[in-house]
Design a protein around this motif. Structure first.
Motif, PDB file in Angstrom:
ATOM      1  N   GLU A  15       0.835  -1.201   0.000  1.00 24.79           N
ATOM      2  CA  GLU A  15       0.000   0.000   0.000  1.00 24.79           C
ATOM      3  C   GLU A  15       0.871   1.253   0.000  1.00 24.79           C
ATOM      4  O   GLU A  15       1.729   1.410   0.869  1.00 24.79           O
TER       5      GLU A  15
ATOM      6  N   SER B 218       9.026  -5.165   7.994  1.00 23.46           N
ATOM      7  CA  SER B 218       8.659  -4.627   6.685  1.00 23.46           C
ATOM      8  C   SER B 218       9.315  -5.358   5.522  1.00 23.46           C
ATOM      9  O   SER B 218       8.844  -5.275   4.387  1.00 23.46           O
TER      10      SER B 218
ATOM     11  N   ASP C  92      -2.109  11.459   8.667  1.00 24.30           N
ATOM     12  CA  ASP C  92      -2.145  10.019   8.432  1.00 24.30           C
ATOM     13  C   ASP C  92      -0.751   9.470   8.171  1.00 24.30           C
ATOM     14  O   ASP C  92      -0.408   8.364   8.609  1.00 24.30           O
ATOM     15  N   LEU C  93       0.065  10.232   7.460  1.00 23.94           N
ATOM     16  CA  LEU C  93       1.423   9.771   7.173  1.00 23.94           C
ATOM     17  C   LEU C  93       2.239   9.684   8.457  1.00 23.94           C
ATOM     18  O   LEU C  93       2.968   8.717   8.686  1.00 23.94           O
TER      19      LEU C  93
ATOM     20  N   LEU D 126       2.117   5.119   0.556  1.00 20.05           N
ATOM     21  CA  LEU D 126       1.913   6.065   1.652  1.00 20.05           C
ATOM     22  C   LEU D 126       2.069   7.516   1.230  1.00 20.05           C
ATOM     23  O   LEU D 126       1.602   8.411   1.944  1.00 20.05           O
TER      24      LEU D 126
ATOM     25  N   LEU E 254      -0.860  10.142   1.388  1.00 18.79           N
ATOM     26  CA  LEU E 254      -1.636  10.348   2.614  1.00 18.79           C
ATOM     27  C   LEU E 254      -1.523  11.785   3.115  1.00 18.79           C
ATOM     28  O   LEU E 254      -0.560  12.494   2.810  1.00 18.79           O
TER      29      LEU E 254
ATOM     30  N   ARG F  67       1.341   6.585  10.297  1.00 13.97           N
ATOM     31  CA  ARG F  67       1.900   5.377   9.703  1.00 13.97           C
ATOM     32  C   ARG F  67       3.399   5.246   9.962  1.00 13.97           C
ATOM     33  O   ARG F  67       3.960   4.158   9.932  1.00 13.97           O
ATOM     34  N   LEU F  68       4.029   6.385  10.222  1.00 13.04           N
ATOM     35  CA  LEU F  68       5.465   6.386  10.482  1.00 13.04           C
ATOM     36  C   LEU F  68       5.795   6.317  11.969  1.00 13.04           C
ATOM     37  O   LEU F  68       6.947   6.419  12.355  1.00 13.04           O
ATOM     38  N   GLU F  69       4.765   6.108  12.800  1.00 16.60           N
ATOM     39  CA  GLU F  69       4.962   6.209  14.247  1.00 16.60           C
ATOM     40  C   GLU F  69       5.914   5.157  14.799  1.00 16.60           C
ATOM     41  O   GLU F  69       6.493   5.353  15.881  1.00 16.60           O
TER      42      GLU F  69
END
Length: 257
Positions: free
Chosen positions: A135, A201, A144-145, A137, A140, A148-150
């Protein structure tokens, strides 16, 4: 002996000619998304016979005010003449994550133009390019980005610094996620593929799938750690690289930390 690097080479290739008198081999290092040339401290783990040149892309560190590039082709267009113009020494490419993709694409460009090729590719923490995309990124929203990078190193930064660096991270994600792989004949360069054994990942089978992209020798080496296993394992990586260098003698062994 080659002439001193011009302004463009000095911008793009940090460390070029730093070991002008002693280097017998040159290693070009390509960093991961959002990172700059100072991300990996590999040079201190090699002897004077190996010159480490770290690629500095626009939009980071001393090139922060420049707009980042948005495609693999744009990066390769800039780097190919610089690398081919500095092939008086045998050389190799080490790339981590996005850097591995850039190293791979650049090698194809060099082959297409008849330029000298790296003696070996060292490709780290990136799934083989023919595998189906995950998916994307880069499209975003900022919120939201960031979410997702948290789990990445980005999450540990001060919020103001996150906001400052987010455009570069988004641009680098665009570079990776808009890359379109073309079926091409395997490269004649040997591959060493590296990864972290706890990298959620990029799994080991996805790393092993790089084998189809070389007609030469292939090895897969796993290290303890996650996607950023390279932090703190520079000496071990240098040892792995030195083990495959085409130059001989004790002077090519990594300096012990």
């Amino acid at each position: 002996m080659p002439s001193a690097p011009g302004p463009s080479a000095q911008l793009w290739l940090r460390g070029l000619d730093s070991r002008r008198q002693t280097a017998r081999y040159r290693l070009f290092v390509f960093p991961h998304a959002g990172a700059g040339a100072s991300s990996y401290r590999l040079a201190e783990h090699f002897p004077d016979s190996v010159e480490v040149c770290s690629v500095q892309l626009p939009g980071r560190e001393n090139r922060f005010v420049e707009p980042p590039l948005l495609s693999v082709q744009a990066v390769v267009d800039e780097l190919a003449p610089l690398i081919s113009g500095r092939s008086e020494l045998p050389f190799g490419f080490f790339g981590h994550s996005m850097g591995a993709l850039l190293a791979f694409a650049l090698t194809h460009r060099l082959r297409d133009t008849g330029a000298p090729l790296p003696t070996r590719l060292y490709l780290s923490a990136l799934r083989a390019p023919h595998l189906p995309d995950r998916e994307p990124l880069h499209h975003l929203s900022d919120a939201d980005l960031l979410a997702r990078l948290e789990r990445s190193e980005f999450a540990g930064l001060d919020p103001e610094l996150q906001e400052l660096l987010l455009p570069t991270v988004r641009a680098d994600l665009t570079v990776c996620e808009t890359y379109e792989h073309r079926n091409q004949s395997p490269l004649p360069c040997p591959f060493t593929v590296l990864g972290g054994d706890r990298d959620d990942s990029v799994r080991e089978p996805e790393l092993a799938a790089w084998r189809r992209h070389t007609s030469a020798a292939f090895e897969l080496r796993m290290f303890p750690g996650d996607h950023l296993y390279v932090r703190g394992t520079e000496q071990q990586i240098a040892e792995s690289i030195a083990h495959t260098l085409p130059v001989r003698g004790r002077e090519t062994s990594p300096v012990r930390g």
